[in-house]
Design a protein around this motif. Structure first.
Motif, PDB file in Angstrom:
ATOM      1  N   LYS A  49     -15.063 -44.458   4.344  1.00 11.01           N
ATOM      2  CA  LYS A  49     -16.405 -45.049   4.357  1.00 11.01           C
ATOM      3  C   LYS A  49     -17.078 -45.449   3.979  1.00 11.01           C
ATOM      4  N   PRO A  50     -18.201 -47.037   4.490  1.00  9.08           N
ATOM      5  CA  PRO A  50     -18.515 -47.440   2.667  1.00  9.08           C
ATOM      6  C   PRO A  50     -20.290 -46.581   2.662  1.00  9.08           C
TER       7      PRO A  50
ATOM      8  N   GLN B  47     -10.750 -56.020   2.695  1.00  7.82           N
ATOM      9  CA  GLN B  47     -11.699 -55.390   4.083  1.00  7.82           C
ATOM     10  C   GLN B  47     -10.598 -57.475   4.449  1.00  7.82           C
TER      11      GLN B  47
ATOM     12  N   LEU C 114      -7.147 -49.371   3.923  1.00  3.79           N
ATOM     13  CA  LEU C 114      -8.133 -48.428   2.232  1.00  3.79           C
ATOM     14  C   LEU C 114      -7.124 -48.027   1.302  1.00  3.79           C
TER      15      LEU C 114
ATOM     16  N   LYS D 295     -17.837 -55.126   9.159  1.00  9.75           N
ATOM     17  CA  LYS D 295     -16.513 -55.726   8.732  1.00  9.75           C
ATOM     18  C   LYS D 295     -16.030 -56.795   8.821  1.00  9.75           C
TER      19      LYS D 295
ATOM     20  N   GLN E 284     -15.350 -52.422  -0.128  1.00 14.69           N
ATOM     21  CA  GLN E 284     -15.237 -52.259   0.984  1.00 14.69           C
ATOM     22  C   GLN E 284     -14.834 -53.652   1.630  1.00 14.69           C
TER      23      GLN E 284
END
Length: 589
Positions: free
Chosen positions: A393-394, A275, A282, A428, A271
């Protein structure tokens, strides 16, 4: 006078015979004088096994063969029936100290344990307990809910008790909530007591309680005691081997979540890559599957035929940045990847680095068990389904752990609950350097985290008492990188010597297997040949009880048209000749 004496003697002898045949009158004697009752599923009877007031039986429930395994207060729909008579006992083990924050996730009244006791006539003289998953937690202390009916990768406690015939047990390791919130006090500090319950005390107490109730219920001790766990349960089994070597005679540890603060932090790395390198844009599921299946096609060839997945990911050095068939321009479309996206996938496959760099896969494809100065952990193997770590999502455990290490709940996702603040997705804001610092801090905090990394390499005490250990791991595990387990085995042999380790520990690494006994590859049509937990458990019991060391296994696909050898590590599957779908076409070398 003589006649009277004869009468007295007759009465005396008759009383003596009656006493010998029938024992004392129960109503006139203390319970301690009564012969031990066997197989009585009753709290007052079973509680006699506890001399320590820290142990308390919450409830007992007896189910006859054919009964629906459902407690009276449970309104959930269940359809599991008892294969044989069984007694289910719920116990709570009190906390080490009175904890603060009552009403908060970080408060606990103790450790919940649910024990399943098979009918005395069916008992096989074994204890065979189950490990937990993830952060564990659950309703083990709830008198209205049966936790042991849930089937996991290690099987269920209910099946173990009613089908195998072994005493079984499960534990919540000291908390009800099943995320990392339990381990943070309301002020953000680490709840060291609940960490210890989670990391080690809960599983040890489960072993203690299971043995005490076994002796009370059957009037004798178990002959053998076994641990069977997967993921967190695999880590728990290794923890028992490392610090409580007398608890179990045999341990089956699947996909062990050892190196906890190292690999879980690295689970957030995919992730962070997206980012930082892709500006938060993504990769789509289609793109992730496209690139992983190109790896499966490139490296999954056997005798010139497409096998559908990779048998030996350590030999795969596929590089998407050099594959013109899947590269496209700068637009985000599902049917191809940009150069930046392809490079991002290479980073995900390589694993966490200090600065976000990645070497050419030809030189290092993340199977360098010594790690480099820059590489902080391993990446997922090529061909594995990437969606669980690089998806929308993480992975929750990763953001939970970052929040716990930083002692800042805001870093976590919204599921993380704390009086100061719930999770606000501030993960994030992390960059490569910061993530590296978080991992280093997690290693430094091992004393507060009750050595959750579980990476001790001197297992002499377990070995010397005759204990046996089998480790297994899927080579397409979507969550826990199998290289970490291989690295631990290498360190174990370095500490104790290869011959010594081989005398009590053996391992299997299973191609195509994910984070369960299922296909873990990106190819949903892959015809993956797998073994079962029961087959692995049989290898363990044969080793412990009969002295028969583990052997190479035969895996079979669900369709039954593919078989494959599963080799004892470090030997690997090697194709010889013949039908690529038949076990006899391969050897282990």
């Amino acid at each position: 006078m003589k006649s009277y004496k004869g009468k007295v003697q007759s009465v005396f002898y008759l009383s003596l015979i009656s006493l010998l045949l029938y024992g004392c009158n129960n109503s006139d004697n203390n319970e301690e004088d009564i012969p031990k009752k066997i197989g009585v599923c009753d709290s007052s009877q079973l509680s006699k096994s506890f001399s320590d007031n820290n142990y308390k039986i919450i409830s007992t429930e007896f189910f006859k063969k054919g009964d629906l395994l459902k407690l009276k207060g449970n309104t959930e729909n269940t359809s599991i029936f008892a294969a044989n008579n069984v007694c289910v006992v719920k116990v709570i083990v009190g906390p080490e100290t009175n904890l603060q924050d009552k009403g908060e996730p970080s408060y606990s009244e103790g450790i919940g344990v649910e024990i399943w006791l098979p009918d005395p006539a069916k008992w096989n003289k074994r204890i065979h307990v189950k490990g937990g998953g993830g952060w564990v937690g659950g309703q083990h202390r709830n008198p209205n809910i049966l936790v042991g009916i849930t089937r996991s990768s290690a099987g269920s406690a209910a099946d173990t008790a009613t089908v195998e015939g072994a005493v079984s047990a499960v534990t919540d390791t000291g908390h009800v909530i099943n995320n990392g919130s339990f381990a943070m006090n309301s002020d953000g500090s680490v709840n060291t007591k609940l960490w210890r319950d989670f990391a080690e005390r809960g599983i040890h107490e489960m072993a203690v309680v299971s043995k005490l109730l076994t002796q009370q219920y059957y009037g004798e001790k178990q002959k053998y005691a076994y641990w069977n766990g997967f993921s967190t349960g695999g880590r728990q089994g290794l923890k028992e081997v490392q610090i409580n070597p007398d608890d179990f005679d045999g341990v089956l540890a699947g996909a062990p979540a050892i190196n906890w603060t190292k690999f879980i932090i690295s689970e957030l790395y995919p992730q962070i890559v997206m980012q930082r390198d892709l500006n938060g844009q993504l990769l789509t599921t289609e793109q992730l599957n496209l690139i992983s299946n190109r790896a499966n096609e490139t490296c999954g060839q056997v005798n010139g035929q497409s096998y559908g997945y990779i048998l030996d990911p350590s030999s795969c050095k596929y590089d998407p940045t050099k594959d013109t068939s899947i590269l496209c321009g700068t637009s985000q479309i599902d049917s191809c990847l940009t150069s930046a996206q392809a490079s991002a996938v290479n980073k995900i496959w390589y694993g966490q680095t200090e600065d976000g760099s990645v070497p050419d896969p030809i030189n290092d494809n993340s199977f360098n068990f010594d790690l480099t100065a820059n590489q902080k952990w391993f990446g997922l193997t090529r061909g594995t389904n990437l969606a669980r770590l690089a998806g929308e999502k993480p992975f929750l455990h990763a953001t939970d752990l970052v929040a716990l290490i930083q002692q800042d709940s805001r870093v976590a996702q919204s599921n993380f609950i704390n009086k100061t603040s719930n999770g606000l997705d501030q993960w994030k804001n992390l960059d490569y350097t910061t993530l590296n610092e978080v991992q280093k801090k997690g290693i430094a905090l091992q004393s507060l985290f009750s050595d959750i990394n579980t990476d001790l390499t001197d297992l002499s005490n377990f070995k010397n008492r005759g204990g046996k250990l089998i480790i297994y791991h899927g080579l397409a595990d979507e969550l826990i990188m199998p290289q970490g387990t291989m690295r631990y085995i290498k360190q174990l042999k370095s500490t104790m010597g290869e011959n010594v380790v081989n005398s009590f520990m053996q391992a299997y690494f299973i191609p195509g297997m994910g984070h369960s006994f299922a296909n873990g590859t990106a190819n949903s049509n892959a015809n993956v040949a797998l073994v079962t937990n029961d087959e692995l458990y049989k290898q363990l019991t044969n080793w412990v009880e009969k002295g028969i060391a583990p052997i190479n296994l035969v895996a079979t696909s669900a369709s039954k048209d593919r078989s494959l050898p599963i080799c004892l590590y470090p030997t690997k599957i090697t194709y010889i000749a013949g039908d690529v779908n038949h076990v006899n076409s391969y050897k282990c070398e």
